[in-house]
Design a protein around this motif. Structure first.
Motif, PDB file in Angstrom:
ATOM      1  N   LEU A 156     -20.968   3.030  40.505  1.00 33.09           N
ATOM      2  CA  LEU A 156     -20.258   4.061  41.251  1.00 33.09           C
ATOM      3  C   LEU A 156     -20.361   3.804  42.756  1.00 33.09           C
ATOM      4  O   LEU A 156     -19.404   4.021  43.501  1.00 33.09           O
ATOM      5  CB  LEU A 156     -20.868   5.422  40.913  1.00 33.09           C
ATOM      6  CG  LEU A 156     -19.974   6.654  40.945  1.00 33.09           C
ATOM      7  CD1 LEU A 156     -18.699   6.472  40.156  1.00 33.09           C
ATOM      8  CD2 LEU A 156     -20.738   7.870  40.437  1.00 33.09           C
ATOM      9  N   ASP A 157     -21.515   3.313  43.163  1.00 31.93           N
ATOM     10  CA  ASP A 157     -21.703   2.994  44.588  1.00 31.93           C
ATOM     11  C   ASP A 157     -20.753   1.888  45.040  1.00 31.93           C
ATOM     12  O   ASP A 157     -20.492   1.741  46.231  1.00 31.93           O
ATOM     13  CB  ASP A 157     -23.154   2.554  44.859  1.00 31.93           C
ATOM     14  CG  ASP A 157     -24.128   3.727  44.725  1.00 31.93           C
ATOM     15  OD1 ASP A 157     -23.661   4.884  44.744  1.00 31.93           O
ATOM     16  OD2 ASP A 157     -25.336   3.483  44.593  1.00 31.93           O
ATOM     17  N   GLY A 158     -20.269   1.099  44.083  1.00 34.23           N
ATOM     18  CA  GLY A 158     -19.340   0.021  44.405  1.00 34.23           C
ATOM     19  C   GLY A 158     -17.903   0.483  44.602  1.00 34.23           C
ATOM     20  O   GLY A 158     -17.028  -0.311  44.940  1.00 34.23           O
ATOM     21  N   LEU A 159     -17.660   1.760  44.366  1.00 38.45           N
ATOM     22  CA  LEU A 159     -16.320   2.306  44.605  1.00 38.45           C
ATOM     23  C   LEU A 159     -16.233   2.737  46.048  1.00 38.45           C
ATOM     24  O   LEU A 159     -16.961   3.616  46.478  1.00 38.45           O
ATOM     25  CB  LEU A 159     -16.084   3.548  43.742  1.00 38.45           C
ATOM     26  CG  LEU A 159     -15.745   3.372  42.290  1.00 38.45           C
ATOM     27  CD1 LEU A 159     -15.438   4.739  41.688  1.00 38.45           C
ATOM     28  CD2 LEU A 159     -14.539   2.462  42.128  1.00 38.45           C
ATOM     29  N   ARG A 160     -15.333   2.109  46.783  1.00 36.65           N
ATOM     30  CA  ARG A 160     -15.247   2.460  48.202  1.00 36.65           C
ATOM     31  C   ARG A 160     -14.056   3.354  48.501  1.00 36.65           C
ATOM     32  O   ARG A 160     -12.926   3.030  48.155  1.00 36.65           O
ATOM     33  CB  ARG A 160     -15.212   1.200  49.055  1.00 36.65           C
ATOM     34  CG  ARG A 160     -16.633   0.757  49.407  1.00 36.65           C
ATOM     35  CD  ARG A 160     -16.626  -0.101  50.642  1.00 36.65           C
ATOM     36  NE  ARG A 160     -16.008  -1.380  50.364  1.00 36.65           N
ATOM     37  CZ  ARG A 160     -16.673  -2.423  49.851  1.00 36.65           C
ATOM     38  NH1 ARG A 160     -17.948  -2.319  49.572  1.00 36.65           N
ATOM     39  NH2 ARG A 160     -16.056  -3.557  49.638  1.00 36.65           N
ATOM     40  N   VAL A 161     -14.359   4.453  49.147  1.00 36.19           N
ATOM     41  CA  VAL A 161     -13.322   5.394  49.543  1.00 36.19           C
ATOM     42  C   VAL A 161     -12.625   4.824  50.777  1.00 36.19           C
ATOM     43  O   VAL A 161     -13.275   4.295  51.671  1.00 36.19           O
ATOM     44  CB  VAL A 161     -13.970   6.764  49.854  1.00 36.19           C
ATOM     45  CG1 VAL A 161     -12.968   7.693  50.521  1.00 36.19           C
ATOM     46  CG2 VAL A 161     -14.501   7.399  48.581  1.00 36.19           C
ATOM     47  N   ASN A 162     -11.303   4.915  50.786  1.00 37.81           N
ATOM     48  CA  ASN A 162     -10.550   4.407  51.936  1.00 37.81           C
ATOM     49  C   ASN A 162     -10.880   5.185  53.205  1.00 37.81           C
ATOM     50  O   ASN A 162     -10.987   6.409  53.177  1.00 37.81           O
ATOM     51  CB  ASN A 162      -9.050   4.521  51.668  1.00 37.81           C
ATOM     52  CG  ASN A 162      -8.495   3.273  51.027  1.00 37.81           C
ATOM     53  OD1 ASN A 162      -8.847   2.156  51.414  1.00 37.81           O
ATOM     54  ND2 ASN A 162      -7.630   3.452  50.038  1.00 37.81           N
ATOM     55  N   SER A 205     -11.329  15.923  52.112  1.00 37.65           N
ATOM     56  CA  SER A 205     -11.790  16.762  53.226  1.00 37.65           C
ATOM     57  C   SER A 205     -11.587  16.057  54.566  1.00 37.65           C
ATOM     58  O   SER A 205     -11.519  16.691  55.605  1.00 37.65           O
ATOM     59  CB  SER A 205     -13.260  17.132  53.033  1.00 37.65           C
ATOM     60  OG  SER A 205     -14.049  15.976  53.153  1.00 37.65           O
ATOM     61  N   LYS A 206     -11.465  14.718  54.517  1.00 39.74           N
ATOM     62  CA  LYS A 206     -11.254  13.975  55.761  1.00 39.74           C
ATOM     63  C   LYS A 206      -9.794  13.617  56.014  1.00 39.74           C
ATOM     64  O   LYS A 206      -9.474  12.973  57.007  1.00 39.74           O
ATOM     65  CB  LYS A 206     -12.088  12.695  55.735  1.00 39.74           C
ATOM     66  CG  LYS A 206     -13.558  13.004  55.907  1.00 39.74           C
ATOM     67  CD  LYS A 206     -14.410  11.776  55.835  1.00 39.74           C
ATOM     68  CE  LYS A 206     -15.868  12.187  56.006  1.00 39.74           C
ATOM     69  NZ  LYS A 206     -16.778  11.285  55.337  1.00 39.74           N
ATOM     70  N   SER A 207      -8.904  14.000  55.085  1.00 36.73           N
ATOM     71  CA  SER A 207      -7.493  13.675  55.260  1.00 36.73           C
ATOM     72  C   SER A 207      -6.820  14.765  56.077  1.00 36.73           C
ATOM     73  O   SER A 207      -6.712  15.899  55.620  1.00 36.73           O
ATOM     74  CB  SER A 207      -6.790  13.579  53.907  1.00 36.73           C
ATOM     75  OG  SER A 207      -7.449  12.645  53.105  1.00 36.73           O
TER      76      SER A 207
END
Ligand SMILES: [Zn+2]
Ligand SMILES: [Zn+2]
Length: 240
Positions: free
Chosen positions: A42-48, A116-118
């Motif tokens: 899961l840590d390998g999934l990077r949020v844009n 929340s950051k969009s």
């Protein structure tokens, strides 16, 4: 019972045991047992952290279509939650074909963090899942886009409108078709449910698992715009 979950009968407990024995729960990426996706993977999934134009993919400040593509795109903006990698593709497929809701829960914190950051997504938005045809829904038993909406709407405190957009044409799977073929295939497949149209100033956030050629989403957007909605954004887990 303190857990709040209903007690299971002995029969269903045995059924679970047999099921777990035959099909043990394993991380879809590294096969470690016990979870559908382990923390390490899961840590390998990077949020844009950057936003791009839905058409030409050039960097834009918020995910809105860039100046030169604005007229070419019915979609006003596209939000892509995750960077494309093997794991997110596997995850999307597993959710879609095996209905593993635990996987949606696993990515929920990251999903909500991204949203929340969009800057484009506000409380005034309304979420609309890309619908499945009724027959497909019955075959599969769930709509993965609806699951994503449920996951997002709690955090955003905005409504999901599952009955606004309907899919009226049943298609066989689109895998393997070119972009042009998909466009032809999908044209006229969606219809806005007029009885559900209200508040045309609300921004619609159309939610789907993956954006490939954009044919499906663009078709949905043009129907929504024909119905009078002014601003429609797309939100997907990954762009293929
Ligand atoms: Zn793993
Ligand atoms: Zn562009």
């Amino acid at each position: 019972v303190t857990s709040g979950k209903p007690m299971k009968s002995l029969g269903s407990k045995i059924q679970d045991l047999v099921w777990d024995f035959l099909f043990p729960i394993k991380c879809i990426n590294c096969s470690v047992e016990g979870v559908w996706v382990c923390q390490l993977c899961l840590d390998g999934l990077r949020v844009n952290t950057v936003f791009t134009c839905p058409v030409c993919r050039s960097l834009t400040e918020t995910g809105l279509a860039c100046r030169s593509c604005r007229n070419a795109s019915s979609l006003d903006g596209l939000l892509v939650v995750f960077e494309d990698n093997v794991l997110i593709r596997k995850l999307v497929k597993t959710i879609k074909y095996y209905f593993i809701t635990d996987l949606v829960s696993a990515i929920e914190p990251k999903l909500n963090n991204y949203i929340s950051k969009s800057p484009l997504v506000e409380d005034f938005c309304v979420l609309v899942p890309v619908p499945l045809h009724k027959r497909r829904f019955l075959e599969r038993g769930f709509n993965q886009s609806q699951l994503l909406c449920d996951s997002i709407s709690d955090a955003l405190d905005c409504d999901t409108r599952s009955d606004l957009l309907l899919r009226t044409v049943y298609h066989h799977r689109q895998v393997g078709l070119s972009s042009g073929q998909r466009m032809d295939n999908i044209a006229g497949s969606f219809r806005v449910n007029q009885s559900q149209v209200s508040n045309l100033d609300q921004t619609i956030v159309l939610v789907d698992d993956v954006y490939t050629t954009g044919a499906t989403m663009c078709e949905c957007v043009s129907e929504l715009k024909k119905a009078g909605y002014k601003k429609v954004l797309g939100l997907v887990l990954v762009r293929g």
